[in-house]
Design a protein around this motif. Sequence first.
Motif, PDB file in Angstrom:
ATOM      1  N   ALA A 109      37.729  37.513  53.298  1.00 23.92           N
ATOM      2  CA  ALA A 109      36.845  37.844  52.175  1.00 23.92           C
ATOM      3  C   ALA A 109      36.342  39.283  52.203  1.00 23.92           C
ATOM      4  CB  ALA A 109      35.671  36.876  52.135  1.00 23.92           C
ATOM      5  N   SER A 110      35.851  39.761  53.369  1.00 24.00           N
ATOM      6  CA  SER A 110      35.257  41.104  53.374  1.00 24.00           C
ATOM      7  C   SER A 110      36.291  42.179  53.121  1.00 24.00           C
ATOM      8  CB  SER A 110      34.537  41.447  54.653  1.00 24.00           C
ATOM      9  OG  SER A 110      34.428  40.434  55.525  1.00 24.00           O
ATOM     10  N   ARG A 111      37.424  42.057  53.762  1.00 27.63           N
ATOM     11  CA  ARG A 111      38.457  43.086  53.577  1.00 27.63           C
ATOM     12  C   ARG A 111      39.028  43.026  52.158  1.00 27.63           C
ATOM     13  NH1 ARG A 111      43.997  43.988  56.817  1.00 27.63           N
ATOM     14  NH2 ARG A 111      44.523  45.992  55.892  1.00 27.63           N
ATOM     15  N   ALA A 112      39.224  41.830  51.625  1.00 30.75           N
ATOM     16  CA  ALA A 112      39.729  41.706  50.255  1.00 30.75           C
ATOM     17  C   ALA A 112      38.743  42.316  49.269  1.00 30.75           C
ATOM     18  CB  ALA A 112      39.985  40.241  49.918  1.00 30.75           C
ATOM     19  N   GLN A 113      37.452  42.084  49.479  1.00 28.50           N
ATOM     20  CA  GLN A 113      36.437  42.628  48.573  1.00 28.50           C
ATOM     21  C   GLN A 113      36.431  44.151  48.596  1.00 28.50           C
ATOM     22  OE1 GLN A 113      34.632  40.945  46.365  1.00 28.50           O
ATOM     23  NE2 GLN A 113      33.801  42.863  45.637  1.00 28.50           N
ATOM     24  N   SER A 114      36.822  44.749  49.714  1.00 30.04           N
ATOM     25  CA  SER A 114      36.815  46.210  49.793  1.00 30.04           C
ATOM     26  C   SER A 114      37.835  46.845  48.845  1.00 30.04           C
ATOM     27  CB  SER A 114      37.089  46.661  51.232  1.00 30.04           C
ATOM     28  OG  SER A 114      38.439  46.421  51.589  1.00 30.04           O
ATOM     29  N   TYR A 115      38.809  46.077  48.373  1.00 27.85           N
ATOM     30  CA  TYR A 115      39.809  46.603  47.452  1.00 27.85           C
ATOM     31  C   TYR A 115      39.404  46.419  45.987  1.00 27.85           C
ATOM     32  CZ  TYR A 115      42.996  46.919  51.402  1.00 27.85           C
ATOM     33  OH  TYR A 115      43.586  47.235  52.594  1.00 27.85           O
ATOM     34  N   ALA A 116      38.307  45.713  45.728  1.00 23.31           N
ATOM     35  CA  ALA A 116      37.900  45.426  44.352  1.00 23.31           C
ATOM     36  C   ALA A 116      37.593  46.707  43.593  1.00 23.31           C
ATOM     37  CB  ALA A 116      36.676  44.514  44.355  1.00 23.31           C
ATOM     38  N   ARG A 117      38.005  46.733  42.354  1.00 26.23           N
ATOM     39  CA  ARG A 117      37.703  47.838  41.452  1.00 26.23           C
ATOM     40  C   ARG A 117      37.803  47.308  40.034  1.00 26.23           C
ATOM     41  NH1 ARG A 117      43.050  50.472  43.374  1.00 26.23           N
ATOM     42  NH2 ARG A 117      44.446  49.768  41.760  1.00 26.23           N
ATOM     43  N   PRO A 118      37.335  48.070  39.062  1.00 27.18           N
ATOM     44  CA  PRO A 118      37.235  47.523  37.704  1.00 27.18           C
ATOM     45  C   PRO A 118      38.566  47.434  36.949  1.00 27.18           C
ATOM     46  CG  PRO A 118      36.375  49.749  37.756  1.00 27.18           C
ATOM     47  CD  PRO A 118      36.708  49.378  39.175  1.00 27.18           C
ATOM     48  N   VAL A 119      39.514  46.726  37.502  1.00 28.12           N
ATOM     49  CA  VAL A 119      40.738  46.423  36.777  1.00 28.12           C
ATOM     50  C   VAL A 119      40.487  45.097  36.073  1.00 28.12           C
ATOM     51  CG1 VAL A 119      43.189  45.843  37.009  1.00 28.12           C
ATOM     52  CG2 VAL A 119      42.186  47.605  38.447  1.00 28.12           C
ATOM     53  N   CYS A 120      40.672  45.055  34.792  1.00 26.89           N
ATOM     54  CA  CYS A 120      40.485  43.833  34.012  1.00 26.89           C
ATOM     55  C   CYS A 120      39.063  43.298  34.157  1.00 26.89           C
ATOM     56  CB  CYS A 120      41.483  42.762  34.403  1.00 26.89           C
ATOM     57  SG  CYS A 120      43.172  43.319  34.418  1.00 26.89           S
ATOM     58  N   ASP A 121      38.084  44.147  33.982  1.00 27.81           N
ATOM     59  CA  ASP A 121      36.669  43.749  34.014  1.00 27.81           C
ATOM     60  C   ASP A 121      36.286  43.068  35.312  1.00 27.81           C
ATOM     61  OD1 ASP A 121      36.280  44.786  31.471  1.00 27.81           O
ATOM     62  OD2 ASP A 121      36.873  42.925  30.531  1.00 27.81           O
ATOM     63  N   THR A 122      36.639  43.630  36.406  1.00 26.50           N
ATOM     64  CA  THR A 122      36.290  43.157  37.754  1.00 26.50           C
ATOM     65  C   THR A 122      36.713  41.719  38.017  1.00 26.50           C
ATOM     66  OG1 THR A 122      34.056  42.483  37.168  1.00 26.50           O
ATOM     67  CG2 THR A 122      34.339  44.753  37.912  1.00 26.50           C
ATOM     68  N   ALA A 123      37.792  41.279  37.402  1.00 31.73           N
ATOM     69  CA  ALA A 123      38.274  39.916  37.621  1.00 31.73           C
ATOM     70  C   ALA A 123      38.766  39.718  39.054  1.00 31.73           C
ATOM     71  CB  ALA A 123      39.389  39.579  36.625  1.00 31.73           C
ATOM     72  N   PHE A 124      39.292  40.760  39.675  1.00 26.55           N
ATOM     73  CA  PHE A 124      39.730  40.653  41.067  1.00 26.55           C
ATOM     74  C   PHE A 124      38.552  40.252  41.949  1.00 26.55           C
ATOM     75  CE2 PHE A 124      40.340  42.507  45.299  1.00 26.55           C
ATOM     76  CZ  PHE A 124      41.569  41.991  45.642  1.00 26.55           C
ATOM     77  N   ALA A 125      37.410  40.918  41.754  1.00 28.63           N
ATOM     78  CA  ALA A 125      36.220  40.611  42.558  1.00 28.63           C
ATOM     79  C   ALA A 125      35.753  39.183  42.324  1.00 28.63           C
ATOM     80  CB  ALA A 125      35.102  41.592  42.231  1.00 28.63           C
ATOM     81  N   SER A 126      35.840  38.692  41.096  1.00 31.00           N
ATOM     82  CA  SER A 126      35.421  37.307  40.847  1.00 31.00           C
ATOM     83  C   SER A 126      36.396  36.335  41.493  1.00 31.00           C
ATOM     84  CB  SER A 126      35.270  37.036  39.349  1.00 31.00           C
ATOM     85  OG  SER A 126      36.513  37.036  38.701  1.00 31.00           O
ATOM     86  N   GLY A 127      37.679  36.708  41.592  1.00 35.33           N
ATOM     87  CA  GLY A 127      38.639  35.864  42.312  1.00 35.33           C
ATOM     88  C   GLY A 127      38.344  35.806  43.793  1.00 35.33           C
ATOM     89  N   VAL A 128      37.934  36.952  44.357  1.00 36.01           N
ATOM     90  CA  VAL A 128      37.550  36.981  45.766  1.00 36.01           C
ATOM     91  C   VAL A 128      36.342  36.087  45.975  1.00 36.01           C
ATOM     92  CG1 VAL A 128      36.587  38.432  47.598  1.00 36.01           C
ATOM     93  CG2 VAL A 128      38.510  39.260  46.225  1.00 36.01           C
ATOM     94  N   LEU A 129      35.350  36.190  45.075  1.00 36.88           N
ATOM     95  CA  LEU A 129      34.147  35.370  45.187  1.00 36.88           C
ATOM     96  C   LEU A 129      34.481  33.895  45.064  1.00 36.88           C
ATOM     97  CD1 LEU A 129      31.047  35.147  45.306  1.00 36.88           C
ATOM     98  CD2 LEU A 129      31.073  35.265  42.815  1.00 36.88           C
ATOM     99  N   ALA A 130      35.349  33.541  44.133  1.00 39.74           N
ATOM    100  CA  ALA A 130      35.707  32.129  43.937  1.00 39.74           C
ATOM    101  C   ALA A 130      36.426  31.553  45.147  1.00 39.74           C
ATOM    102  CB  ALA A 130      36.582  31.984  42.688  1.00 39.74           C
ATOM    103  N   ALA A 131      37.269  32.354  45.769  1.00 39.56           N
ATOM    104  CA  ALA A 131      38.001  31.869  46.940  1.00 39.56           C
ATOM    105  C   ALA A 131      37.117  31.825  48.179  1.00 39.56           C
ATOM    106  CB  ALA A 131      39.211  32.765  47.215  1.00 39.56           C
ATOM    107  N   HIS A 132      36.098  32.670  48.208  1.00 39.37           N
ATOM    108  CA  HIS A 132      35.205  32.738  49.387  1.00 39.37           C
ATOM    109  C   HIS A 132      34.148  31.649  49.354  1.00 39.37           C
ATOM    110  CE1 HIS A 132      33.103  34.401  52.732  1.00 39.37           C
ATOM    111  NE2 HIS A 132      32.021  34.632  52.031  1.00 39.37           N
ATOM    112  N   THR A 133      33.741  31.184  48.179  1.00 34.12           N
ATOM    113  CA  THR A 133      32.683  30.169  48.099  1.00 34.12           C
ATOM    114  C   THR A 133      33.225  28.779  48.112  1.00 34.12           C
ATOM    115  OG1 THR A 133      32.696  30.303  45.697  1.00 34.12           O
ATOM    116  CG2 THR A 133      31.056  31.616  46.899  1.00 34.12           C
TER     117      THR A 133
END
Length: 153
Positions: free
Chosen positions: A129-153
């Motif tokens: 989770a932490s390393r994946a989140q470090s790659y998050a950026r605003p591609v497609c309205d931060t959907a990558f970050a929400s995917g990281v959050l969904a997989a982490h919770t």
Amino acid sequence: MKHSTTPQTRRGHRGGPARRIGRTLALVLPVVLVLSGTLAVTRVNWTGSPSGSVLAASDVSAAEAPAEPAAQAPQDVLRDQLMTELQHKNPGVVLTHLQQAVNGHPSLARHCGSLARALGKAAVRIYGASRAQSYARPVCDTAFASGVLAAHT
């Protein structure tokens, strides 16, 4: 000189109700947004038939499945390519390729969020989770970050 025994923050203010509400919203809001998007996707009629009923994937029997696999939709082809690429390259490179694909083919823009969320979930499985989140950026309205959050919770 009189010293106060009340806890204070760096600026000298105590954490009041507004601060607590803000912190609560900061934690709850992303989860609510992810869940509402998930629920919206489950209600979409993906069969392509104009019937009013919406079937879950488990409701379709094997007898009703097409005998020959149909050609994959462009977004499915792109998802497969990006997932394969994620096995060999870091998520930053893969997100760049997603953005380039959407820029090159504007018809993929409506699928960009779901593709980025899927990449975020896969990145958590590969990198944590932490390393994946470090790659998050605003591609497609931060959907990558929400995917990281969904997989982490």
